[in-house]
Design an enzyme around this catalytic site. Structure first.
Site, PDB file in Angstrom:
ATOM      1  N   GLY A 296      -8.191 114.996  23.565  1.00 59.49           N
ATOM      2  CA  GLY A 296      -9.198 114.763  24.586  1.00 59.49           C
ATOM      3  C   GLY A 296      -8.790 115.329  25.939  1.00 59.49           C
ATOM      4  O   GLY A 296      -7.931 116.214  26.019  1.00 59.49           O
ATOM      5  N   ASP A 297      -9.392 114.813  26.990  1.00 61.98           N
ATOM      6  CA  ASP A 297      -9.181 115.433  28.306  1.00 61.98           C
ATOM      7  C   ASP A 297      -7.739 115.316  28.805  1.00 61.98           C
ATOM      8  O   ASP A 297      -7.244 116.224  29.474  1.00 61.98           O
ATOM      9  CB  ASP A 297     -10.189 114.918  29.338  1.00 61.98           C
TER      10      ASP A 297
ATOM     11  N   LYS B 107     -39.597  87.761  23.425  1.00 63.35           N
ATOM     12  CA  LYS B 107     -41.042  87.623  23.225  1.00 63.35           C
ATOM     13  C   LYS B 107     -41.422  87.791  21.753  1.00 63.35           C
ATOM     14  O   LYS B 107     -42.203  87.052  21.207  1.00 63.35           O
ATOM     15  CB  LYS B 107     -41.787  88.663  24.065  1.00 63.35           C
TER      16      LYS B 107
ATOM     17  N   ALA C  33      -8.033 123.845   9.113  1.00 60.89           N
ATOM     18  CA  ALA C  33      -8.743 125.076   9.468  1.00 60.89           C
ATOM     19  C   ALA C  33      -7.879 125.986  10.336  1.00 60.89           C
ATOM     20  O   ALA C  33      -7.831 127.205  10.124  1.00 60.89           O
ATOM     21  CB  ALA C  33     -10.049 124.717  10.188  1.00 60.89           C
ATOM     22  N   VAL C  34      -7.198 125.404  11.299  1.00 58.32           N
ATOM     23  CA  VAL C  34      -6.304 126.199  12.166  1.00 58.32           C
ATOM     24  C   VAL C  34      -5.237 126.879  11.314  1.00 58.32           C
ATOM     25  O   VAL C  34      -4.976 128.083  11.442  1.00 58.32           O
ATOM     26  CB  VAL C  34      -5.637 125.287  13.237  1.00 58.32           C
ATOM     27  N   THR C  35      -4.629 126.097  10.424  1.00 51.46           N
ATOM     28  CA  THR C  35      -3.540 126.630   9.595  1.00 51.46           C
ATOM     29  C   THR C  35      -4.030 127.778   8.720  1.00 51.46           C
ATOM     30  O   THR C  35      -3.440 128.869   8.695  1.00 51.46           O
ATOM     31  CB  THR C  35      -2.959 125.491   8.704  1.00 51.46           C
TER      32      THR C  35
ATOM     33  N   ASP D 126     -14.860 109.659  21.651  1.00 53.55           N
ATOM     34  CA  ASP D 126     -15.680 109.334  22.828  1.00 53.55           C
ATOM     35  C   ASP D 126     -16.777 110.362  23.129  1.00 53.55           C
ATOM     36  O   ASP D 126     -17.728 110.052  23.831  1.00 53.55           O
ATOM     37  CB  ASP D 126     -14.798 109.203  24.071  1.00 53.55           C
TER      38      ASP D 126
ATOM     39  N   THR E 283     -11.899 113.741  19.873  1.00 59.24           N
ATOM     40  CA  THR E 283     -11.927 112.380  20.438  1.00 59.24           C
ATOM     41  C   THR E 283     -13.238 111.724  20.029  1.00 59.24           C
ATOM     42  O   THR E 283     -14.281 112.383  20.034  1.00 59.24           O
ATOM     43  CB  THR E 283     -11.778 112.383  21.980  1.00 59.24           C
TER      44      THR E 283
ATOM     45  N   ARG F 236       1.306 109.234  22.756  1.00 63.21           N
ATOM     46  CA  ARG F 236       1.083 109.464  24.187  1.00 63.21           C
ATOM     47  C   ARG F 236       2.460 109.643  24.809  1.00 63.21           C
ATOM     48  O   ARG F 236       3.392 108.926  24.479  1.00 63.21           O
ATOM     49  CB  ARG F 236       0.321 108.301  24.796  1.00 63.21           C
TER      50      ARG F 236
ATOM     51  N   ASP G 231     -16.672 112.683  25.194  1.00 70.00           N
ATOM     52  CA  ASP G 231     -16.795 112.752  26.656  1.00 70.00           C
ATOM     53  C   ASP G 231     -16.315 114.080  27.245  1.00 70.00           C
ATOM     54  O   ASP G 231     -15.972 114.138  28.422  1.00 70.00           O
ATOM     55  CB  ASP G 231     -16.021 111.587  27.293  1.00 70.00           C
TER      56      ASP G 231
ATOM     57  N   GLY H  33      -5.728 109.777  21.427  1.00 64.45           N
ATOM     58  CA  GLY H  33      -6.211 108.901  20.355  1.00 64.45           C
ATOM     59  C   GLY H  33      -6.534 109.691  19.104  1.00 64.45           C
ATOM     60  O   GLY H  33      -7.045 110.806  19.182  1.00 64.45           O
TER      61      GLY H  33
ATOM     62  N   ARG I 259     -14.590 104.715  26.453  1.00 65.44           N
ATOM     63  CA  ARG I 259     -13.790 104.812  27.681  1.00 65.44           C
ATOM     64  C   ARG I 259     -14.705 104.865  28.890  1.00 65.44           C
ATOM     65  O   ARG I 259     -15.260 103.847  29.258  1.00 65.44           O
ATOM     66  CB  ARG I 259     -12.855 106.021  27.624  1.00 65.44           C
TER      67      ARG I 259
HETATM   68  P1  ATP Z   1      -8.462 110.340  24.012  1.00 65.02           P
HETATM   69  O1  ATP Z   1      -9.752 110.850  24.579  1.00 65.02           O
HETATM   70  O2  ATP Z   1      -8.570 110.060  22.567  1.00 65.02           O
HETATM   71  O3  ATP Z   1      -7.843 109.213  24.792  1.00 65.02           O
HETATM   72  P2  ATP Z   1      -6.685 112.132  25.396  1.00 65.02           P
HETATM   73  O4  ATP Z   1      -6.194 113.488  25.047  1.00 65.02           O
HETATM   74  O5  ATP Z   1      -7.552 112.032  26.625  1.00 65.02           O
HETATM   75  O6  ATP Z   1      -7.407 111.568  24.097  1.00 65.02           O
HETATM   76  P3  ATP Z   1      -4.482 110.831  26.746  1.00 65.02           P
HETATM   77  O7  ATP Z   1      -3.601 109.709  26.338  1.00 65.02           O
HETATM   78  O8  ATP Z   1      -5.211 110.714  28.036  1.00 65.02           O
HETATM   79  O9  ATP Z   1      -5.464 111.112  25.528  1.00 65.02           O
HETATM   80  O10 ATP Z   1      -3.577 112.158  26.854  1.00 65.02           O
HETATM   81  C1  ATP Z   1      -2.745 112.544  25.777  1.00 65.02           C
HETATM   82  C2  ATP Z   1      -1.439 113.050  26.302  1.00 65.02           C
HETATM   83  O11 ATP Z   1      -1.669 114.198  27.135  1.00 65.02           O
HETATM   84  C3  ATP Z   1      -0.661 112.086  27.201  1.00 65.02           C
HETATM   85  O12 ATP Z   1       0.089 111.147  26.473  1.00 65.02           O
HETATM   86  C4  ATP Z   1       0.217 113.040  27.983  1.00 65.02           C
HETATM   87  O13 ATP Z   1       1.340 113.422  27.214  1.00 65.02           O
HETATM   88  C5  ATP Z   1      -0.687 114.248  28.161  1.00 65.02           C
HETATM   89  N1  ATP Z   1      -1.317 114.153  29.491  1.00 65.02           N
HETATM   90  C6  ATP Z   1      -2.363 113.390  29.855  1.00 65.02           C
HETATM   91  N2  ATP Z   1      -2.608 113.503  31.174  1.00 65.02           N
HETATM   92  C7  ATP Z   1      -1.672 114.355  31.662  1.00 65.02           C
HETATM   93  C8  ATP Z   1      -1.364 114.871  32.952  1.00 65.02           C
HETATM   94  N3  ATP Z   1      -2.076 114.526  34.033  1.00 65.02           N
HETATM   95  N4  ATP Z   1      -0.319 115.721  33.066  1.00 65.02           N
HETATM   96  C9  ATP Z   1       0.395 116.085  31.986  1.00 65.02           C
HETATM   97  N5  ATP Z   1       0.163 115.623  30.745  1.00 65.02           N
HETATM   98  C10 ATP Z   1      -0.855 114.783  30.572  1.00 65.02           C
END
Ligand code: ATP
Length: 327
Positions: free
Chosen positions: A106-107, A216, A26-28, A132, A130, A76, A134, A15, A176
């Site tokens: 994110g994760d 109340k 910053a990375v660049t 979230d 992200t 995604r 999280d 997301g 989430r």
């Molecule tokens: P957000 O917290 O905003 O949802 P996110 O990084 O958790 O961000 P995801 O859609 O879960 O968002 O993951 C982003 C992309 O990472 C996925 O579209 C996929 O390409 C890759 N990815 C996620 N899970 C896996 C996995 N188990 N194995 C390989 N690639 C993955």
């Protein structure tokens, strides 16, 4: 030194979150400052597979620190979840002579990065981006503060209507499987309760809200609900309350994607700028498969596996504070 990094790749994935552009900038600039070339990868892992790559110079990241979303686009990719997909991604890295990869997301993004690092021995550094919040190992993720402030603005407006019509509002926010946005926005907006996934079931939390005698001293109520914390959706809570108290005018508002947009707050711009620089420093220090984060205002390196798998909990004092302050 076991390897020399001459070129890095950077991508945003999952997301979008306000502040991602500040992190890309910053990375660049931190990489260029260390004579490392930068290859921008568009559309996350999808673009890594299809080879959507462009070399970035300092001017490519001008005038973006204040912009929401991500100039690299995000996507995604289910293909990247397969070994064949990651093989294609690796071929792009080789073709583009990318020695290390910085992934902002994110994760899920970190899970994918970890697999690529393991399978192809690629140094990977994650930057938590992200709304979230999280991810374990960092006090805040890029985008969280902006999103929190956006929610606050919205709920303040909803409060005007809630008060005028003497209504009960259930406001669903993102998160989430985490209640950071819900709990903190509830505190910031003086809400009557927050329904979050970290504490008890949604039904038990609703019972507590009803049992608190919420009418109340007030003629309106706002309950913030973290998405996915109610089986069947937030409307179920409203219906339950209506059944129990037909005399109340109960409404549901789902804030949705507007929580992810907008210009990043100062906090998010600063966090993203620091983490972008820290990510390059981490690579120069030969760190691999780590996330850069901030704990107690200091930069930290956290193993990606921990950031993904350990559960970050909301602070208990905030749960208590909300209950005390909402009477
Ligand atoms: P957000 O917290 O905003 O949802 P996110 O990084 O958790 O961000 P995801 O859609 O879960 O968002 O993951 C982003 C992309 O990472 C996925 O579209 C996929 O390409 C890759 N990815 C996620 N899970 C896996 C996995 N188990 N194995 C390989 N690639 C993955």
């Amino acid at each position: 030194m076991e390897y020399t990094i001459k070129t890095i790749g950077v991508l945003t994935s999952g997301g979008d979150a306000p502040g991602m552009n500040a992190a890309i900038r910053a990375v660049t600039r931190a990489a260029l400052n260390n004579n490392i070339r930068v290859k921008a990868i568009f559309r996350g892992y999808k673009g890594l597979i299809t080879g959507e790559v462009k070399e970035f110079h300092t001017e490519d990241v001008s005038n973006i620190i204040q912009r929401g979303g991500t100039i690299l686009k995000t996507a995604r990719s289910d293909e990247f979840k397969t070994t064949e997909g990651r093989q294609l991604a690796y071929e792009t890295l080789r073709r583009e002579e990318i020695d290390a990869l910085i992934v902002i997301g994110g994760d899920g993004t970190f899970t994918g990065g970890t697999l690529l690092a393991r399978e192809y021995n690629i140094p990977i550094v994650g930057i938590p981006g992200t709304v979230d919040n999280d991810l374990w190992g960092t006090d805040a993720t890029i985008g969280y503060d902006t999103s929190l402030n956006t929610i606050m603005d919205c709920v303040d407006k909803i409060r005007d209507t809630a008060t005028s019509h003497e209504r009960v509002f259930f406001v669903e926010v993102m998160g989430r499987n985490a209640g950071f946005l819900a709990l903190n926005s509830a505190i910031a907006c003086g809400c009557e309760a927050a329904i979050i996934p970290e504490r008890k079931t949604a039904e038990e939390q609703l019972e507590h809200f009803i049992g608190s005698g919420f009418r109340k001293s007030k003629n309106s109520s706002i309950v913030i609900v973290a998405e996915n914390s109610v089986p069947g959706g937030t409307q179920v809570l409203a219906d339950t309350l209506k059944e129990r108290h037909p005399e109340y005018d109960v409404r549901v508002t789902i804030l949705g994607h507007l929580q992810r947009g907008g210009s990043p707050t100062a906090n998010d711009r600063i966090l993203a700028s620091r983490l972008g620089v820290a990510a390059i420093n981490a690579l120069l220090e030969e760190q691999r498969s780590i996330m850069v984060g901030v704990q107690n205002e200091e930069i930290v390196y956290v193993p990606l596996a921990k950031a993904i798998h350990q559960r970050k909990d909301v602070q208990s004092d905030k749960v208590t504070a909300l209950q005390i302050l909402s009477i």
